[in-house]
Design an enzyme around this catalytic site. Structure first.
Site, PDB file in Angstrom:
ATOM      1  CG  ASP A  67      -0.328  -0.590   2.465  1.00 42.05           C
ATOM      2  OD1 ASP A  67       0.876  -0.360   2.693  1.00 42.05           O
ATOM      3  OD2 ASP A  67      -1.036  -1.287   3.203  1.00 42.05           O
ATOM      4  CG  ASN A 135      -8.905  -2.097  12.521  1.00 44.78           C
ATOM      5  OD1 ASN A 135      -7.904  -2.656  12.058  1.00 44.78           O
ATOM      6  ND2 ASN A 135      -9.523  -1.109  11.905  1.00 44.78           N
ATOM      7  CG  HIS A 137      -5.891  -2.817   9.284  1.00 44.06           C
ATOM      8  ND1 HIS A 137      -5.927  -1.811  10.221  1.00 44.06           N
ATOM      9  CD2 HIS A 137      -4.600  -2.845   8.856  1.00 44.06           C
ATOM     10  CE1 HIS A 137      -4.738  -1.253  10.343  1.00 44.06           C
ATOM     11  NE2 HIS A 137      -3.909  -1.873   9.522  1.00 44.06           N
ATOM     12  CD  GLU A 142      -8.962   0.507   8.275  1.00 38.87           C
ATOM     13  OE1 GLU A 142      -9.095  -0.339   9.185  1.00 38.87           O
ATOM     14  OE2 GLU A 142      -8.119   1.423   8.317  1.00 38.87           O
TER      15      GLU A 142
END
Length: 240
Positions: A67, A135, A137, A142
């Site tokens: 990314d 979380n 990811h 997400e």
């Protein structure tokens, strides 16, 4: 999923290096899927030391990164292309033209995603390195990201912006969107290596390993990968 629990971060990095260097040494033309953030820094230091001290060559290796922040490029010290060059590539003998990452400043985001998906089709990864978000990811996918998603632009969750703010002067400087490989791209890798350390990752590790395979925990899809290794320190493994 193979799970390796180590005493601490340094031992986690050493185990990760054993796997990564095994891929490089067995296939000098391997394609490495790489990640950014603080988690892989120990691994990258071991890779550069191995190249310098032992002569392990990366001249024919090719890399693709997960990314890049939207709006940043090599001119920004917070960009991931800058991060990779400073923390890994400058310590290897790899030609920079063999390294690939999304163009954070692409004028046409849709066209850039299509370009990167085509590139990934041409460069099937022999191993994909991942970190794990608090979380759940993976990359910047997400919770709620459809598992069939390929490279796309994502709006970052508040928790992700907070986690990444340590790399910026203030939280307001953290970009709120990014280009990222999708879960589908990640699952196409021949081998997956995912790293997590620290107590704040313990819940995400538990959900990834023992939870339902659900888009609310993107990392849970790795339960379905045929060759996935998770390396965690004792704190991150505390709920397993």
């Amino acid at each position: 999923m193979k799970i390796i629990v180590t005493k601490d971060y340094d031992k986690m990095s050493e185990k990760a290096f054993e796997i990564m260097s095994g891929v490089v040494k067995s296939n000098p033309r391997a394609v490495l899927g790489l990640a950014t953030g603080t988690t892989p820094l120990g691994l990258y230091k071991l890779m550069t030391a191995d190249c310098k001290d032992n002569g392990t060559s990366y001249k024919k290796i090719r890399t693709v990164n997960l990314d890049e922040y939207a709006g940043l490029d090599i001119t920004s010290p917070q960009s991931y292309v800058y991060f990779m060059r400073e923390n890994l590539f400058k310590g290897l003998d790899i030609p920079l033209e063999n390294t690939n990452i999304e163009n954070g400043k692409a004028a046409d985001a849709e066209a850039e995603c299509a370009r990167y998906n085509a590139l990934l089709s041409e460069l099937p990864r022999d191993i994909q390195l991942l970190g794990l978000g608090s979380n759940g990811h993976i990359a910047f996918n997400e919770p709620g990201t459809p598992f069939g998603t390929q490279t796309h632009v994502v709006k970052l969750a508040e928790s992700t912006v907070k986690d990444n703010s340590r790399l910026f002067e203030k939280i307001g400087d953290v970009p709120t969107s990014a280009f990222t490989m999708g879960p589908k791209n990640i699952m196409q890798s021949k081998k997956v290596l995912i790293l997590a350390y620290g107590e704040n990752k313990a819940r995400a590790v538990y959900e990834m390993v023992n939870g339902e395979v659900t888009e609310s925990c993107p990392a849970s899809i790795l339960q379905l990968h045929p060759d996935c290794t998770l390396i965690v320190d004792e704190k991150a493994a505390s709920l397993l």
